[in-house]
Design a protein around this motif. Structure first.
Motif, PDB file in Angstrom:
ATOM      1  N   ASP A 175       0.784  -1.241   0.000  1.00  0.00           N
ATOM      2  CA  ASP A 175       0.000   0.000   0.000  1.00  0.00           C
ATOM      3  C   ASP A 175       0.814   1.288   0.000  1.00  0.00           C
ATOM      4  O   ASP A 175       0.339   2.308   0.469  1.00  0.00           O
ATOM      5  N   GLY A 176       2.021   1.278  -0.509  1.00  0.00           N
ATOM      6  CA  GLY A 176       2.821   2.497  -0.604  1.00  0.00           C
ATOM      7  C   GLY A 176       4.036   2.460   0.291  1.00  0.00           C
ATOM      8  O   GLY A 176       4.175   1.577   1.145  1.00  0.00           O
ATOM      9  N   ILE A 177       4.940   3.406   0.073  1.00  0.00           N
ATOM     10  CA  ILE A 177       6.218   3.433   0.791  1.00  0.00           C
ATOM     11  C   ILE A 177       6.497   4.857   1.261  1.00  0.00           C
ATOM     12  O   ILE A 177       6.394   5.802   0.484  1.00  0.00           O
ATOM     13  N   ASP A 178       6.840   5.005   2.533  1.00  0.00           N
ATOM     14  CA  ASP A 178       7.285   6.282   3.095  1.00  0.00           C
ATOM     15  C   ASP A 178       8.793   6.242   3.259  1.00  0.00           C
ATOM     16  O   ASP A 178       9.339   5.233   3.730  1.00  0.00           O
ATOM     17  N   ILE A 179       9.466   7.334   2.896  1.00  0.00           N
ATOM     18  CA  ILE A 179      10.918   7.414   3.053  1.00  0.00           C
ATOM     19  C   ILE A 179      11.262   8.673   3.838  1.00  0.00           C
ATOM     20  O   ILE A 179      10.783   9.765   3.519  1.00  0.00           O
ATOM     21  N   LEU A 180      12.099   8.509   4.866  1.00  0.00           N
ATOM     22  CA  LEU A 180      12.638   9.605   5.661  1.00  0.00           C
ATOM     23  C   LEU A 180      14.134   9.671   5.393  1.00  0.00           C
ATOM     24  O   LEU A 180      14.841   8.676   5.589  1.00  0.00           O
ATOM     25  N   ILE A 181      14.604  10.820   4.903  1.00  0.00           N
ATOM     26  CA  ILE A 181      16.024  11.015   4.603  1.00  0.00           C
ATOM     27  C   ILE A 181      16.587  12.015   5.594  1.00  0.00           C
ATOM     28  O   ILE A 181      16.017  13.097   5.799  1.00  0.00           O
ATOM     29  N   ILE A 182      17.710  11.638   6.227  1.00  0.00           N
ATOM     30  CA  ILE A 182      18.382  12.516   7.186  1.00  0.00           C
ATOM     31  C   ILE A 182      19.819  12.689   6.724  1.00  0.00           C
ATOM     32  O   ILE A 182      20.535  11.699   6.527  1.00  0.00           O
ATOM     33  N   ASN A 183      20.231  13.938   6.541  1.00  0.00           N
ATOM     34  CA  ASN A 183      21.627  14.216   6.209  1.00  0.00           C
ATOM     35  C   ASN A 183      22.066  15.488   6.918  1.00  0.00           C
ATOM     36  O   ASN A 183      21.303  16.047   7.713  1.00  0.00           O
ATOM     37  N   LYS A 184      23.281  15.949   6.640  1.00  0.00           N
ATOM     38  CA  LYS A 184      23.806  17.108   7.361  1.00  0.00           C
ATOM     39  C   LYS A 184      23.016  18.385   7.074  1.00  0.00           C
ATOM     40  O   LYS A 184      23.095  19.348   7.826  1.00  0.00           O
ATOM     41  N   ASN A 185      22.235  18.402   5.986  1.00  0.00           N
ATOM     42  CA  ASN A 185      21.424  19.566   5.641  1.00  0.00           C
ATOM     43  C   ASN A 185      20.055  19.555   6.304  1.00  0.00           C
ATOM     44  O   ASN A 185      19.310  20.523   6.205  1.00  0.00           O
ATOM     45  N   GLY A 186      19.676  18.456   6.937  1.00  0.00           N
ATOM     46  CA  GLY A 186      18.375  18.367   7.589  1.00  0.00           C
ATOM     47  C   GLY A 186      17.644  17.089   7.226  1.00  0.00           C
ATOM     48  O   GLY A 186      18.269  16.069   6.930  1.00  0.00           O
ATOM     49  N   LYS A 187      16.303  17.164   7.237  1.00  0.00           N
ATOM     50  CA  LYS A 187      15.462  15.992   6.983  1.00  0.00           C
ATOM     51  C   LYS A 187      14.511  16.271   5.840  1.00  0.00           C
ATOM     52  O   LYS A 187      14.132  17.416   5.603  1.00  0.00           O
ATOM     53  N   SER A 188      14.112  15.203   5.167  1.00  0.00           N
ATOM     54  CA  SER A 188      13.051  15.310   4.171  1.00  0.00           C
ATOM     55  C   SER A 188      12.263  14.008   4.172  1.00  0.00           C
ATOM     56  O   SER A 188      12.805  12.940   4.486  1.00  0.00           O
ATOM     57  N   GLU A 189      10.983  14.100   3.835  1.00  0.00           N
ATOM     58  CA  GLU A 189      10.118  12.925   3.789  1.00  0.00           C
ATOM     59  C   GLU A 189       9.370  12.895   2.467  1.00  0.00           C
ATOM     60  O   GLU A 189       8.941  13.936   1.973  1.00  0.00           O
ATOM     61  N   ASN A 190       9.232  11.690   1.908  1.00  0.00           N
ATOM     62  CA  ASN A 190       8.500  11.501   0.665  1.00  0.00           C
ATOM     63  C   ASN A 190       7.687  10.214   0.741  1.00  0.00           C
ATOM     64  O   ASN A 190       8.052   9.298   1.486  1.00  0.00           O
ATOM     65  N   SER A 191       6.627  10.167  -0.033  1.00  0.00           N
ATOM     66  CA  SER A 191       5.819   8.946  -0.168  1.00  0.00           C
ATOM     67  C   SER A 191       5.832   8.510  -1.623  1.00  0.00           C
ATOM     68  O   SER A 191       5.821   9.351  -2.523  1.00  0.00           O
ATOM     69  N   TYR A 192       5.853   7.199  -1.837  1.00  0.00           N
ATOM     70  CA  TYR A 192       5.909   6.636  -3.182  1.00  0.00           C
ATOM     71  C   TYR A 192       4.851   5.556  -3.318  1.00  0.00           C
ATOM     72  O   TYR A 192       4.557   4.843  -2.359  1.00  0.00           O
ATOM     73  N   PRO A 193       4.289   5.400  -4.521  1.00  0.00           N
ATOM     74  CA  PRO A 193       3.342   4.288  -4.744  1.00  0.00           C
ATOM     75  C   PRO A 193       4.096   2.979  -4.842  1.00  0.00           C
ATOM     76  O   PRO A 193       5.311   2.951  -5.049  1.00  0.00           O
ATOM     77  N   VAL A 194       3.359   1.896  -4.718  1.00  0.00           N
ATOM     78  CA  VAL A 194       3.972   0.574  -4.871  1.00  0.00           C
ATOM     79  C   VAL A 194       4.184   0.370  -6.346  1.00  0.00           C
ATOM     80  O   VAL A 194       5.115   0.008  -6.873  1.00  0.00           O
TER      81      VAL A 194
END
Length: 194
Positions: A175-194
């Motif tokens: 039912d979809g995929i959530d991704i949390l990215i953390i790096n030295k510049n901060g955080k970002s979140e995205n959602s993707y379909p299957v």
């Protein structure tokens, strides 16, 4: 035990945590749009497989304790400290365990770090990891394609490919995929379909 798939991958500039969105219990799909990636601190995140409610309680506790620790030391709390704190809380609850498997990752002063924790609080460091009922399929993909020099785009593609492969064979994931990215510049979140 509820099923799920969550992965963590380190890459050259940061950490990527990903999880699919389905919550199931046995053959019953409870929810198709649940977020299983969490911000713990400004530089540390987590993803879970298992009981999402248990993970939400754990993240609230660890986040509050990390804020207190940051005020005391006037420094960011390192990812390994967050993982150890989660481990202590999970081990204290060993007779009535928090039924969740966790991937913790983050970046502060050092290199990107990933840790996996089981419901009893064992802490295992790694460069990439997967937890949940779809972990075997996800790890098979990551074992074949992970390398130390991934950039953010390649790490994202690897996480998507590994979770999509687990969704193909694990009925508790989807039912979809959530991704949390953390790096030295901060955080970002995205959602993707299957």
């Amino acid at each position: 035990m509820p099923g799920a798939t969550a992965v963590g991958i380190t890459y050259n500039d940061g950490v990527l945590l990903a999880a699919e969105k389905r919550v199931s219990y046995g053959n019953f799909v409870v929810n198709k749009n649940t977020k299983k990636t969490f911000n713990v601190t400004d530089h540390v995140g987590a993803a879970c497989a298992g009981m999402v409610a248990d993970m939400q309680v754990l993240v609230r506790q660890v986040s509050a304790l990390s804020k207190i620790r940051k005020l005391e030391t006037r420094r960011n709390v390192e990812p390994n400290s967050v993982a150890k704190l989660m481990s202590v809380i999970m081990f204290e609850r060993r007779y009535f365990p928090l039924l969740t498997q966790v991937v913790v990752g983050g970046v502060t002063t050092g290199k990107p770090e990933i840790y996996t924790l089981d419901p009893l609080g064992s802490v295992l460091p790694d460069r990439y990891a997967a937890v949940g009922t779809g972990a075997e399929m996800a790890l098979g993909v990551m074992d074949a394609e992970f390398n130390e020099n991934l950039d953010e785009e390649k790490a994202t593609n690897l996480a998507l490919k590994s979770i999509r492969s687990s969704i193909q064979r694990d009925s508790a994931s989807g039912d979809g995929i959530d991704i949390l990215i953390i790096n030295k510049n901060g955080k970002s979140e995205n959602s993707y379909p299957v």
